[in-house]
Design a protein around this motif. Structure first.
Motif, PDB file in Angstrom:
ATOM      1  N   MET A   1       0.748  -1.228   0.024  1.00  0.00           N
ATOM      2  CA  MET A   1      -0.001  -0.016  -0.048  1.00  0.00           C
ATOM      3  C   MET A   1       0.793   1.155  -0.118  1.00  0.00           C
ATOM      4  SD  MET A   1      -2.803   1.103   2.718  1.00  0.00           S
ATOM      5  CE  MET A   1      -3.656   2.412   2.436  1.00  0.00           C
ATOM      6  N   PRO A   2       0.657   2.143  -0.966  1.00  0.00           N
ATOM      7  CA  PRO A   2       1.482   3.591  -0.987  1.00  0.00           C
ATOM      8  C   PRO A   2       1.443   4.175   0.126  1.00  0.00           C
ATOM      9  CG  PRO A   2       0.303   3.030  -2.840  1.00  0.00           C
ATOM     10  CD  PRO A   2      -0.219   2.226  -1.978  1.00  0.00           C
ATOM     11  N   ILE A   3       2.405   4.895   0.614  1.00  0.00           N
ATOM     12  CA  ILE A   3       2.445   5.753   1.883  1.00  0.00           C
ATOM     13  C   ILE A   3       2.518   6.959   1.194  1.00  0.00           C
ATOM     14  CG2 ILE A   3       3.787   6.035   3.806  1.00  0.00           C
ATOM     15  CD1 ILE A   3       4.830   3.130   3.863  1.00  0.00           C
ATOM     16  N   SER A   4       1.938   7.759   1.779  1.00  0.00           N
ATOM     17  CA  SER A   4       1.664   9.051   1.098  1.00  0.00           C
ATOM     18  C   SER A   4       2.642  10.075   1.839  1.00  0.00           C
ATOM     19  CB  SER A   4       0.264   9.717   1.438  1.00  0.00           C
ATOM     20  OG  SER A   4       0.241  11.260   0.800  1.00  0.00           O
ATOM     21  N   THR A   5       3.293  10.968   1.317  1.00  0.00           N
ATOM     22  CA  THR A   5       4.284  11.743   1.749  1.00  0.00           C
ATOM     23  C   THR A   5       3.941  13.319   1.418  1.00  0.00           C
ATOM     24  OG1 THR A   5       5.903  11.566   0.012  1.00  0.00           O
ATOM     25  CG2 THR A   5       6.339  10.417   1.547  1.00  0.00           C
ATOM     26  N   ARG A   6       2.740  13.407   1.081  1.00  0.00           N
ATOM     27  CA  ARG A   6       2.162  14.697   0.486  1.00  0.00           C
ATOM     28  C   ARG A   6       2.382  15.745   1.821  1.00  0.00           C
ATOM     29  NH1 ARG A   6      -3.715  14.664  -1.913  1.00  0.00           N
ATOM     30  NH2 ARG A   6      -2.483  13.180  -3.427  1.00  0.00           N
ATOM     31  N   ASN A   7       2.080  15.439   2.931  1.00  0.00           N
ATOM     32  CA  ASN A   7       1.974  16.386   4.130  1.00  0.00           C
ATOM     33  C   ASN A   7       3.478  16.506   4.757  1.00  0.00           C
ATOM     34  OD1 ASN A   7      -0.806  16.902   3.670  1.00  0.00           O
ATOM     35  ND2 ASN A   7      -1.101  15.235   5.012  1.00  0.00           N
ATOM     36  N   TRP A   8       4.557  15.906   4.019  1.00  0.00           N
ATOM     37  CA  TRP A   8       5.802  15.893   4.501  1.00  0.00           C
ATOM     38  C   TRP A   8       6.497  17.218   4.141  1.00  0.00           C
ATOM     39  CZ3 TRP A   8       9.280  10.903   4.468  1.00  0.00           C
ATOM     40  CH2 TRP A   8       8.467   9.811   5.069  1.00  0.00           C
ATOM     41  N   PRO A   9       7.546  17.657   4.854  1.00  0.00           N
ATOM     42  CA  PRO A   9       8.226  18.979   4.518  1.00  0.00           C
ATOM     43  C   PRO A   9       8.713  18.844   2.835  1.00  0.00           C
ATOM     44  CG  PRO A   9       8.941  18.255   6.784  1.00  0.00           C
ATOM     45  CD  PRO A   9       8.101  16.994   6.137  1.00  0.00           C
ATOM     46  N   GLY A  10       9.053  20.049   2.466  1.00  0.00           N
ATOM     47  CA  GLY A  10       9.281  19.912   1.006  1.00  0.00           C
ATOM     48  C   GLY A  10      10.839  19.778   0.883  1.00  0.00           C
ATOM     49  N   PRO A  11      11.316  19.577  -0.433  1.00  0.00           N
ATOM     50  CA  PRO A  11      12.814  19.370  -0.646  1.00  0.00           C
ATOM     51  C   PRO A  11      13.559  20.413   0.147  1.00  0.00           C
ATOM     52  CG  PRO A  11      11.453  19.167  -2.749  1.00  0.00           C
ATOM     53  CD  PRO A  11      10.496  19.650  -1.729  1.00  0.00           C
ATOM     54  N   TRP A  12      13.219  21.652   0.283  1.00  0.00           N
ATOM     55  CA  TRP A  12      14.087  22.533   0.601  1.00  0.00           C
ATOM     56  C   TRP A  12      14.511  22.194   2.371  1.00  0.00           C
ATOM     57  CZ3 TRP A  12      12.732  24.423   5.675  1.00  0.00           C
ATOM     58  CH2 TRP A  12      11.398  24.487   6.001  1.00  0.00           C
ATOM     59  N   LEU A  13      13.769  21.617   2.833  1.00  0.00           N
ATOM     60  CA  LEU A  13      14.206  21.149   4.275  1.00  0.00           C
ATOM     61  C   LEU A  13      15.261  19.941   4.268  1.00  0.00           C
ATOM     62  CD1 LEU A  13      14.229  21.059   7.494  1.00  0.00           C
ATOM     63  CD2 LEU A  13      12.202  19.378   7.224  1.00  0.00           C
ATOM     64  N   ALA A  14      15.056  19.073   3.110  1.00  0.00           N
ATOM     65  CA  ALA A  14      15.964  17.950   2.843  1.00  0.00           C
ATOM     66  C   ALA A  14      17.269  18.493   2.418  1.00  0.00           C
ATOM     67  CB  ALA A  14      15.511  17.140   1.563  1.00  0.00           C
ATOM     68  N   TYR A  15      17.474  19.606   1.826  1.00  0.00           N
ATOM     69  CA  TYR A  15      18.772  20.318   1.521  1.00  0.00           C
ATOM     70  C   TYR A  15      19.384  20.726   2.547  1.00  0.00           C
ATOM     71  CZ  TYR A  15      17.856  20.836  -3.510  1.00  0.00           C
ATOM     72  OH  TYR A  15      17.820  20.602  -5.011  1.00  0.00           O
ATOM     73  N   LEU A  16      18.564  21.301   3.795  1.00  0.00           N
ATOM     74  CA  LEU A  16      19.298  22.017   4.828  1.00  0.00           C
ATOM     75  C   LEU A  16      19.620  20.755   5.642  1.00  0.00           C
ATOM     76  CD1 LEU A  16      16.458  24.577   6.192  1.00  0.00           C
ATOM     77  CD2 LEU A  16      18.625  25.035   4.965  1.00  0.00           C
ATOM     78  N   VAL A  17      19.059  19.761   5.755  1.00  0.00           N
ATOM     79  CA  VAL A  17      19.362  18.496   6.566  1.00  0.00           C
ATOM     80  C   VAL A  17      20.771  17.897   5.799  1.00  0.00           C
ATOM     81  CG1 VAL A  17      18.772  16.068   7.316  1.00  0.00           C
ATOM     82  CG2 VAL A  17      17.169  17.990   7.510  1.00  0.00           C
ATOM     83  N   MET A  18      20.808  17.828   4.675  1.00  0.00           N
ATOM     84  CA  MET A  18      21.834  17.122   3.962  1.00  0.00           C
ATOM     85  C   MET A  18      23.144  18.152   3.825  1.00  0.00           C
ATOM     86  SD  MET A  18      20.039  14.985   0.832  1.00  0.00           S
ATOM     87  CE  MET A  18      19.201  16.388   0.261  1.00  0.00           C
ATOM     88  N   PHE A  19      22.955  19.184   4.129  1.00  0.00           N
ATOM     89  CA  PHE A  19      24.304  20.200   4.292  1.00  0.00           C
ATOM     90  C   PHE A  19      24.828  20.123   5.628  1.00  0.00           C
ATOM     91  CE2 PHE A  19      23.589  21.140  -0.299  1.00  0.00           C
ATOM     92  CZ  PHE A  19      24.670  21.209  -0.624  1.00  0.00           C
ATOM     93  N   ILE A  20      24.111  19.650   6.658  1.00  0.00           N
ATOM     94  CA  ILE A  20      24.680  19.531   8.147  1.00  0.00           C
ATOM     95  C   ILE A  20      25.803  18.860   8.105  1.00  0.00           C
ATOM     96  CG2 ILE A  20      24.313  18.418  10.344  1.00  0.00           C
ATOM     97  CD1 ILE A  20      21.461  18.834   9.960  1.00  0.00           C
ATOM     98  N   PRO A  21      26.369  17.796   7.329  1.00  0.00           N
ATOM     99  CA  PRO A  21      27.777  17.247   7.302  1.00  0.00           C
ATOM    100  C   PRO A  21      28.722  18.208   6.869  1.00  0.00           C
ATOM    101  CG  PRO A  21      26.080  15.571   6.486  1.00  0.00           C
ATOM    102  CD  PRO A  21      25.474  16.851   6.482  1.00  0.00           C
TER     103      PRO A  21
END
Length: 208
Positions: A1-21
């Motif tokens: 069954m598909p798991i919706s990520t519609r209400n998840w934060p957008g890619p902008w947050l992913a950029y912030l998290v991924m540049f922590i290293p």
């Protein structure tokens, strides 16, 4: 069954998290905690993070097929982050290790296979990064764009080989990453084979 990520934060947050290293590496460097050879340590860590994000981008499709969790909206951000880490890794080598000595740089590329392979891997990432936008999809067309972005498979495989060859004492870490890449690319090859067989059966069925 598909798991919706519609209400998840957008890619902008992913950029912030991924540049922590990289922010952590800069902080560590300012505090003189990168060890006896900080330039080499920085170069090494940036390269590892580039490979990690390349692997993470490859994981998105298997995760979606096997678990229903659809993270496709984050794949562009992950892929671009991998490119920027690879670029920083390259710049660390060019500036900190080789001091922009063109002769030494060209000699290393020519004489050291692991550097040659690393440069090829980075070169393959350039068209991927350059076309990771909606304009390129419209301009190239979906089919051509998809073929171009299959370069990610070769780039990831070469990056893994580069990592294994750099570490000459054969510790487990590069071999683990290489094994993960082999499994992911093998999974994609199997899925492509089954898709091709299914398409051939459909064509034969329509023909009859």
């Amino acid at each position: 069954m598909p798991i919706s990520t519609r209400n998840w934060p957008g890619p902008w947050l992913a950029y912030l998290v991924m540049f922590i290293p990289v922010a952590a590496l800069v902080w560590t460097g300012f505090n003189d905690e990168l060890g006896p050879d900080p330039a080499r340590a920085l170069e090494h860590e940036l390269g590892i993070w580039a490979l990690r994000f390349l692997i993470l981008a490859l994981l998105i499709t298997p995760v979606r097929r096997l678990t229903g969790l659809n993270l496709l909206r984050y794949r562009r951000a992950i892929g671009l982050t991998a490119f920027w880490y690879a670029l920083l890794h390259l710049l660390a080598w060019l500036v900190l290790d080789r001091q922009l000595d063109a002769g030494a740089i060209l000699s290393d590329i020519w004489k050291r296979p692991y550097i040659t392979i690393g440069m090829i891997a980075f070169a393959l990432l350039i068209p991927l990064a350059a076309t990771s936008n909606r304009y390129s999809i419209r301009r190239l067309g979906g089919a051509i764009w998809a073929r171009v972005h299959k370069l990610a498979y070769a780039a990831t495989a070469l990056a893994a080989v580069h990592f294994v060859m750099v570490v000459k004492s054969w510790p487990p870490e590069p071999l683990i990453y290489a094994g993960i890449v082999v499994v992911l690319l093998g999974y994609r090859a199997v899925m492509a084979f089954h898709h091709s067989r299914a398409s051939s059966r459909d064509v034969r069925t329509r023909a009859t």
